[in-house]
Scaffold this motif. Structure first.
Motif, PDB file in Angstrom:
ATOM      1  N   ASP A 149       0.851  -1.182   0.000  1.00 45.63           N
ATOM      2  CA  ASP A 149       0.000   0.000   0.000  1.00 45.63           C
ATOM      3  C   ASP A 149       0.900   1.251   0.000  1.00 45.63           C
ATOM      4  OD1 ASP A 149      -2.144   1.696   0.375  1.00 45.63           O
ATOM      5  OD2 ASP A 149      -2.489   1.144   2.457  1.00 45.63           O
ATOM      6  N   LYS A 189       0.590   4.667   1.923  1.00 44.93           N
ATOM      7  CA  LYS A 189      -0.323   5.305   2.893  1.00 44.93           C
ATOM      8  C   LYS A 189      -0.263   6.826   2.895  1.00 44.93           C
ATOM      9  CE  LYS A 189      -1.401   1.464   5.614  1.00 44.93           C
ATOM     10  NZ  LYS A 189      -1.038   0.430   6.479  1.00 44.93           N
ATOM     11  N   GLY A 198      -6.189   6.622   3.724  1.00 41.14           N
ATOM     12  CA  GLY A 198      -6.650   5.233   3.657  1.00 41.14           C
ATOM     13  C   GLY A 198      -5.817   4.402   2.687  1.00 41.14           C
ATOM     14  N   TYR A 230      -6.084 -10.014   7.492  1.00 43.53           N
ATOM     15  CA  TYR A 230      -5.138  -9.151   6.773  1.00 43.53           C
ATOM     16  C   TYR A 230      -4.005  -8.839   7.738  1.00 43.53           C
ATOM     17  CZ  TYR A 230      -3.849  -4.276   5.225  1.00 43.53           C
ATOM     18  OH  TYR A 230      -3.220  -3.113   4.887  1.00 43.53           O
ATOM     19  N   ASN A 232      -6.077  -6.633  10.210  1.00 41.66           N
ATOM     20  CA  ASN A 232      -7.417  -6.177   9.867  1.00 41.66           C
ATOM     21  C   ASN A 232      -8.274  -7.402   9.615  1.00 41.66           C
ATOM     22  OD1 ASN A 232      -6.911  -3.344   9.935  1.00 41.66           O
ATOM     23  ND2 ASN A 232      -5.822  -3.543   7.994  1.00 41.66           N
ATOM     24  N   ARG A 283     -10.599  -7.813   7.333  1.00 42.45           N
ATOM     25  CA  ARG A 283     -11.276  -7.585   6.033  1.00 42.45           C
ATOM     26  C   ARG A 283     -10.228  -7.415   4.949  1.00 42.45           C
ATOM     27  NH1 ARG A 283      -9.237  -2.744   5.424  1.00 42.45           N
ATOM     28  NH2 ARG A 283      -8.673  -1.712   7.353  1.00 42.45           N
ATOM     29  N   GLY A 312      -8.032  -5.432   2.340  1.00 46.75           N
ATOM     30  CA  GLY A 312      -7.452  -4.084   2.381  1.00 46.75           C
ATOM     31  C   GLY A 312      -7.940  -3.250   1.209  1.00 46.75           C
ATOM     32  N   ASP A 313      -7.950  -1.951   1.396  1.00 46.91           N
ATOM     33  CA  ASP A 313      -8.359  -1.044   0.325  1.00 46.91           C
ATOM     34  C   ASP A 313      -7.288   0.031   0.230  1.00 46.91           C
ATOM     35  OD1 ASP A 313      -9.777   0.265  -1.580  1.00 46.91           O
ATOM     36  OD2 ASP A 313     -11.586   0.574  -0.393  1.00 46.91           O
ATOM     37  N   PRO A 314      -6.503   0.156  -0.843  1.00 46.17           N
ATOM     38  CA  PRO A 314      -6.719  -0.361  -2.196  1.00 46.17           C
ATOM     39  C   PRO A 314      -6.000  -1.671  -2.547  1.00 46.17           C
ATOM     40  CG  PRO A 314      -5.014   1.300  -2.266  1.00 46.17           C
ATOM     41  CD  PRO A 314      -5.405   1.143  -0.827  1.00 46.17           C
ATOM     42  N   GLU A 315      -5.470  -2.418  -1.590  1.00 47.20           N
ATOM     43  CA  GLU A 315      -4.750  -3.647  -1.957  1.00 47.20           C
ATOM     44  C   GLU A 315      -5.624  -4.611  -2.762  1.00 47.20           C
ATOM     45  OE1 GLU A 315      -4.717  -2.205   1.034  1.00 47.20           O
ATOM     46  OE2 GLU A 315      -2.959  -2.759   2.215  1.00 47.20           O
TER      47      GLU A 315
HETATM   48  N1  GLY Z   1      -4.932  -0.075   2.868  1.00 51.09           N
HETATM   49  C1  GLY Z   1      -4.958  -0.234   4.272  1.00 51.09           C
HETATM   50  C2  GLY Z   1      -6.175  -0.819   4.806  1.00 51.09           C
HETATM   51  O1  GLY Z   1      -7.039  -1.287   4.100  1.00 51.09           O
HETATM   52  O2  GLY Z   1      -6.305  -0.854   6.027  1.00 51.09           O
END
Ligand code: GLY
Ligand code: AMP
Length: 441
Positions: free
Chosen positions: A212, A214, A226, A269, A304, A306, A308-311
């Protein structure tokens, strides 16, 4: 298969898009979805954390699978409620989602499971916390215990910054109940990467590595966001490291949760810090009682519950096979590990954000250029809405643009070519996505 995807950001658009690529013809719904997801799924007009509403919808519509994208509904117990009503859910129960929702719980699990991570202590008294600071050296990391939308982590370079962060969180109420408890944590050196593990309560299948970006500006400058972009694979994670990460990080956590009666089904995650020179001069020599055996190459920064966003937007386009089957088998506790293969292609994702993000930004700007195309690219919507046939911006992160190619260079070039076609007032992106991979040569 009839599938409901809960959420409405770039991550959920990528999940819906990848499900729509399966050979089977799925009937896909999204709640609340977004303007991009509306092209691939039927929109269900319910908020992601409307547990009652989503459960009522499921009882009426009987989906074969529910995939939960964001952390908030997980922490609130959406999976518990749906499971109670007999549905297969990809996304952990609330007790499992605490691995993300409470940083002190995550540390407790890691300690019990022997997972390498930085030393940390938990405080609710600001004076006791401040008195302990000298034990950690500098920089030092101060974290709000609860969910704080990615803003509850301060990497303090000076004692004054650390002291202020403790005061802000514990006395200043800056983070509400999320900051009622803080952690002081050892600063970990190295390069970060993200590992998304598909977990069925017992077994795990690791999706390909990613990294990512950040910080908001090029060169990893400016405030944390994010995430401004991602790419996969991340060369910092060598092939031989994936089995090690599975054995030393993912499976011990899954077993520890299971021993506590928590059947974890969904994405685990792991945000990891990889130190390629762990035997070099230890910058943490002042730290006593290291939890991490000094010399560990892999340390956990955070978990996490869930995708990841944007992974996700960079990882899912690399998966071949039935994505729905992978998620359903995990939800049912019968993962084979052969549901999905990983392509040797690379993928890169560039976020297009609104001017001012991650601070205040304007909404409602008209988007142009979405009809244009570049081969092997996808534009995922993160924060958009459709009004009278126009696509308008509605978030700080507006689009995730992914390019794929046989090399990372090709993937990045394609992604940026597509980014260049999409415009709205105040749009900006980082121009150096994947820079760490290119710096390695
Ligand atoms: N890209 C970091 C997250 O989803 O927490
Ligand atoms: P977290 O929400 O725990 O992922 O923290 C957000 C970001 O802060 C991470 O992605 C890291 O870049 C940084 N960070 C958090 N904890 C540490 C640590 N112990 N050492 C170094 N950087 C950290």
């Amino acid at each position: 298969m009839k599938i409901l995807v809960v959420g409405g950001g770039g991550r959920e658009h990528a999940i819906v898009w990848r499900l729509s690529q399966d050979q089977e013809n799925h009937e896909i719904y999204s709640a609340p979805g977004n303007a991009g997801m509306a092209e691939l799924s039927k929109i269900v007009n319910l908020k992601a954390d409307d547990i009652e509403g989503i459960t009522a919808w499921a009882l009426a519509e009987k989906p074969d699978l529910v995939v939960v994208g964001p952390e908030a509904p997980l922490v609130k117990g959406l999976s518990d409620e749906l499971q109670k009503n007999g549905f297969d859910v990809f996304g952990p129960v609330a007790d499992g989602a605490r691995i993300e929702g409470s940083k002190s719980f995550a540390k407790e699990i890691m300690k019990a499971a022997g997972v390498p991570t930085g030393k940390a202590e938990v405080f609710d008294d600001p004076e006791k916390a401040k008195a302990q600071l000298p034990e950690y050296g500098l920089p030092v990391v101060i974290k709000a215990d609860g969910l704080a939308a990615g803003k509850g982590v301060i990497v303090a370079e000076t004692l004054e910054e650390a002291t202020n962060a403790i005061d802000d969180m514990l006395s200043g109420n800056k983070f509400g109940s999320a900051g009622a408890t803080v952690l002081i944590e050892e600063f970990l050196h190295g390069e970060e990467c993200s590992i998304l593990a598909v977990v069925d309560g017992e077994r795990a299948f690791l999706l390909p590595s990613s990294q990512d970006h950040k910080r908001v500006f090029d060169g990893d400058k400016g405030p944390n966001t994010g995430g401004m972009g991602a790419y996969s694979p991340a060369p910092i994670v060598t092939d031989d490291m994936l089995p090690e990460i599975k054995q030393k990080v993912i499976l011990p956590v899954v077993r520890e949760l299971s021993a506590r009666g928590i059947v974890y089904r969904g994405i685990l995650y792991a945000g990891l810090m990889i130190n390629e020179n762990p035997d070099g001069l230890s910058p943490n020599s002042k730290v006593k009682n290291h939890l991490a055996a000094s010399g560990d190459k892999i340390n956990v920064v955070e978990f996490n519950a869930r995708f990841g966003d944007p992974e996700t937007e960079a990882v899912l386009p690399r998966l071949k096979g039935s994505f729905a089957k992978l998620l359903l088998n995990a939800a049912r506790g019968c993962l084979n590990g052969d549901e999905i293969e990983v392509s040797t292609d690379s993928a890169a994702t560039v976020i297009i954000a609104s001017a001012g993000y991650p601070g205040d930004y304007q909404k409602g700007k008209k988007v142009r250029g979405l009809e244009q195309k570049v081969d092997n690219t996808v534009v995922f919507h993160c924060g958009t809405k459709e009004v009278d046939g126009d696509i308008l911006t509605s978030g700080g992160r507006v689009f995730s643009v992914t390019g794929c190619g046989s090399t990372l260079r090709e993937a990045v070039d394609r992604a940026y070519e597509r980014v260049g076609q999409v415009s709205f007032e105040g749009a900006f992106s980082r121009t150096d996505i994947a820079r760490r991979a290119f710096e390695r040569g």
